[in-house]
Design a protein around this motif. Structure first.
Motif, PDB file in Angstrom:
ATOM      1  N   THR A  81       0.843  -1.194   0.000  1.00 54.84           N
ATOM      2  CA  THR A  81       0.000   0.000   0.000  1.00 54.84           C
ATOM      3  C   THR A  81       0.877   1.243   0.000  1.00 54.84           C
ATOM      4  O   THR A  81       1.969   1.245   0.579  1.00 54.84           O
ATOM      5  CB  THR A  81      -0.899   0.045   1.248  1.00 54.84           C
ATOM      6  OG1 THR A  81      -0.070   0.070   2.415  1.00 54.84           O
ATOM      7  CG2 THR A  81      -1.831  -1.151   1.302  1.00 54.84           C
ATOM      8  N   PRO A  82       0.410   2.332  -0.620  1.00 51.85           N
ATOM      9  CA  PRO A  82       1.210   3.554  -0.632  1.00 51.85           C
ATOM     10  C   PRO A  82       1.097   4.356   0.653  1.00 51.85           C
ATOM     11  O   PRO A  82       1.918   5.233   0.916  1.00 51.85           O
ATOM     12  CB  PRO A  82       0.633   4.339  -1.811  1.00 51.85           C
ATOM     13  CG  PRO A  82      -0.771   3.876  -1.917  1.00 51.85           C
ATOM     14  CD  PRO A  82      -0.757   2.431  -1.481  1.00 51.85           C
ATOM     15  N   GLY A  83       0.103   4.066   1.467  1.00 52.20           N
ATOM     16  CA  GLY A  83      -0.117   4.817   2.701  1.00 52.20           C
ATOM     17  C   GLY A  83       0.803   4.382   3.812  1.00 52.20           C
ATOM     18  O   GLY A  83       1.355   3.279   3.811  1.00 52.20           O
ATOM     19  N   ASP A  84       0.963   5.264   4.790  1.00 51.82           N
ATOM     20  CA  ASP A  84       1.869   5.021   5.908  1.00 51.82           C
ATOM     21  C   ASP A  84       1.073   5.027   7.200  1.00 51.82           C
ATOM     22  O   ASP A  84       0.157   5.826   7.369  1.00 51.82           O
ATOM     23  CB  ASP A  84       2.925   6.128   5.944  1.00 51.82           C
ATOM     24  CG  ASP A  84       4.013   5.868   6.967  1.00 51.82           C
ATOM     25  OD1 ASP A  84       3.987   4.810   7.618  1.00 51.82           O
ATOM     26  OD2 ASP A  84       4.891   6.724   7.106  1.00 51.82           O
ATOM     27  N   THR A  85       1.443   4.159   8.116  1.00 48.15           N
ATOM     28  CA  THR A  85       0.768   4.094   9.415  1.00 48.15           C
ATOM     29  C   THR A  85       1.707   4.490  10.543  1.00 48.15           C
ATOM     30  O   THR A  85       1.616   3.977  11.638  1.00 48.15           O
ATOM     31  CB  THR A  85       0.229   2.677   9.664  1.00 48.15           C
ATOM     32  OG1 THR A  85       1.321   1.760   9.606  1.00 48.15           O
ATOM     33  CG2 THR A  85      -0.821   2.304   8.645  1.00 48.15           C
ATOM     34  N   ALA A 133      -3.061   8.639  -0.524  1.00 46.08           N
ATOM     35  CA  ALA A 133      -1.737   8.733   0.111  1.00 46.08           C
ATOM     36  C   ALA A 133      -1.005   9.996  -0.343  1.00 46.08           C
ATOM     37  O   ALA A 133      -0.374  10.680   0.466  1.00 46.08           O
ATOM     38  CB  ALA A 133      -0.905   7.494  -0.206  1.00 46.08           C
ATOM     39  N   GLU A 141      -2.530  13.178   1.269  1.00 39.09           N
ATOM     40  CA  GLU A 141      -2.061  13.325   2.650  1.00 39.09           C
ATOM     41  C   GLU A 141      -0.597  13.763   2.686  1.00 39.09           C
ATOM     42  O   GLU A 141      -0.203  14.582   3.500  1.00 39.09           O
ATOM     43  CB  GLU A 141      -2.237  12.003   3.407  1.00 39.09           C
ATOM     44  CG  GLU A 141      -3.674  11.633   3.657  1.00 39.09           C
ATOM     45  CD  GLU A 141      -4.391  12.641   4.545  1.00 39.09           C
ATOM     46  OE1 GLU A 141      -3.850  12.999   5.608  1.00 39.09           O
ATOM     47  OE2 GLU A 141      -5.490  13.088   4.158  1.00 39.09           O
ATOM     48  N   HIS A 142       0.170  13.230   1.783  1.00 41.81           N
ATOM     49  CA  HIS A 142       1.592  13.552   1.697  1.00 41.81           C
ATOM     50  C   HIS A 142       1.812  15.025   1.344  1.00 41.81           C
ATOM     51  O   HIS A 142       2.670  15.691   1.915  1.00 41.81           O
ATOM     52  CB  HIS A 142       2.232  12.637   0.653  1.00 41.81           C
ATOM     53  CG  HIS A 142       3.640  12.937   0.362  1.00 41.81           C
ATOM     54  ND1 HIS A 142       4.650  12.712   1.257  1.00 41.81           N
ATOM     55  CD2 HIS A 142       4.225  13.483  -0.740  1.00 41.81           C
ATOM     56  CE1 HIS A 142       5.784  13.091   0.716  1.00 41.81           C
ATOM     57  NE2 HIS A 142       5.552  13.559  -0.490  1.00 41.81           N
ATOM     58  N   LYS A 154       7.043   8.923   4.626  1.00 42.05           N
ATOM     59  CA  LYS A 154       5.822   8.686   3.850  1.00 42.05           C
ATOM     60  C   LYS A 154       6.108   8.761   2.356  1.00 42.05           C
ATOM     61  O   LYS A 154       5.556   7.987   1.571  1.00 42.05           O
ATOM     62  CB  LYS A 154       4.742   9.699   4.233  1.00 42.05           C
ATOM     63  CG  LYS A 154       4.184   9.476   5.619  1.00 42.05           C
ATOM     64  CD  LYS A 154       3.187  10.556   5.974  1.00 42.05           C
ATOM     65  CE  LYS A 154       2.745  10.394   7.426  1.00 42.05           C
ATOM     66  NZ  LYS A 154       1.835  11.450   7.842  1.00 42.05           N
ATOM     67  N   ARG A 166       7.695   5.646   1.338  1.00 40.57           N
ATOM     68  CA  ARG A 166       6.687   4.580   1.300  1.00 40.57           C
ATOM     69  C   ARG A 166       5.961   4.586  -0.046  1.00 40.57           C
ATOM     70  O   ARG A 166       5.737   3.536  -0.647  1.00 40.57           O
ATOM     71  CB  ARG A 166       5.698   4.769   2.458  1.00 40.57           C
ATOM     72  CG  ARG A 166       4.499   3.857   2.449  1.00 40.57           C
ATOM     73  CD  ARG A 166       4.814   2.531   3.018  1.00 40.57           C
ATOM     74  NE  ARG A 166       3.669   1.627   2.930  1.00 40.57           N
ATOM     75  CZ  ARG A 166       3.506   0.597   3.694  1.00 40.57           C
ATOM     76  NH1 ARG A 166       4.399   0.311   4.613  1.00 40.57           N
ATOM     77  NH2 ARG A 166       2.472  -0.182   3.556  1.00 40.57           N
ATOM     78  N   ILE A 167       5.604   5.780  -0.526  1.00 40.48           N
ATOM     79  CA  ILE A 167       4.955   5.892  -1.833  1.00 40.48           C
ATOM     80  C   ILE A 167       5.891   5.363  -2.918  1.00 40.48           C
ATOM     81  O   ILE A 167       5.480   4.615  -3.813  1.00 40.48           O
ATOM     82  CB  ILE A 167       4.521   7.349  -2.111  1.00 40.48           C
ATOM     83  CG1 ILE A 167       3.373   7.737  -1.181  1.00 40.48           C
ATOM     84  CG2 ILE A 167       4.130   7.536  -3.580  1.00 40.48           C
ATOM     85  CD1 ILE A 167       3.015   9.206  -1.211  1.00 40.48           C
ATOM     86  N   TYR A 188       6.057   1.652  -2.867  1.00 44.72           N
ATOM     87  CA  TYR A 188       4.850   1.104  -3.498  1.00 44.72           C
ATOM     88  C   TYR A 188       5.017   1.112  -5.014  1.00 44.72           C
ATOM     89  O   TYR A 188       4.659   0.149  -5.696  1.00 44.72           O
ATOM     90  CB  TYR A 188       3.621   1.921  -3.083  1.00 44.72           C
ATOM     91  CG  TYR A 188       2.371   1.500  -3.796  1.00 44.72           C
ATOM     92  CD1 TYR A 188       1.700   0.343  -3.441  1.00 44.72           C
ATOM     93  CD2 TYR A 188       1.853   2.262  -4.845  1.00 44.72           C
ATOM     94  CE1 TYR A 188       0.555  -0.057  -4.104  1.00 44.72           C
ATOM     95  CE2 TYR A 188       0.711   1.871  -5.508  1.00 44.72           C
ATOM     96  CZ  TYR A 188       0.059   0.716  -5.136  1.00 44.72           C
ATOM     97  OH  TYR A 188      -1.073   0.320  -5.803  1.00 44.72           O
TER      98      TYR A 188
END
Length: 173
Positions: A76-80, A120, A123-124, A138, A141-142, A145
């Motif tokens: 996933t491109p999103g970050d937690t 994502a 938000e970034h 983040k 992370r993208i 992905y």
């Protein structure tokens, strides 16, 4: 008027007001083109659908800029990440700001054609004014992905015409 006649009429109307170039017509007829590139996006006419592929260069440039060719792809491109992490709240160095903003803008442009990236990236991009270490993570992370999903092709399958149309409305409107 036939479809071809209507298209020629539209072309003439546009030429009266704008400077345009017609490279061809995408369509099912033998003389029609089956694939065309528009702003490095590839549109293909197939027998059962039309496909649309985003410009892959933006994904490649993002991966290159962060030197993540050999990185392990993520699903996933999103970050937690934890937003309260004090290390993550540290601002980036000034020279990193320019790269961060350039890659954020590139990801934003790519997200126009990639629904899988849209949330994502949105938000970034909120961190463009003052990016932090967490925002940099983040971004990575993208890019990770994109290592696993560098291309995305959207398929628009043919649908039968409907004799009816349903619409829903809010009574306030």
């Amino acid at each position: 008027l036939g479809d071809d006649t209507q298209l020629k009429w539209l072309e003439q109307q546009l030429k009266q007001k704008l400077e345009i170039k017609m490279r061809g017509t995408l369509g099912p007829d033998p003389q029609d083109m089956k694939q065309i590139t528009v702003l490095n996006r590839v549109v293909t006419w197939e027998t059962d659908r039309i496909t649309y592929e985003a410009d892959q260069r933006h994904a490649d440039i993002t991966i290159d800029s962060l030197n993540l060719h050999t990185a392990k792809p993520v699903c996933t491109p999103g970050d937690t990440s934890n937003p309260d992490d004090p290390e993550g709240q540290r601002s980036l160095k000034q020279q990193e700001h320019r790269l961060f903003r350039a890659l954020a803008a590139r990801a934003n442009y790519l997200a126009l054609d990639r629904p899988d990236l849209q949330f994502a990236v949105k938000e970034h991009c909120r961190a463009m004014s003052n990016p932090t270490r967490s925002d940099w993570d983040k971004l990575r992370r993208i890019a990770q992905y994109l290592v696993g999903a560098p291309r995305a092709v959207v398929h628009y399958t043919w649908q039968r015409p409907q004799d009816w149309l349903s619409g829903y409305s809010d009574s306030d409107w």
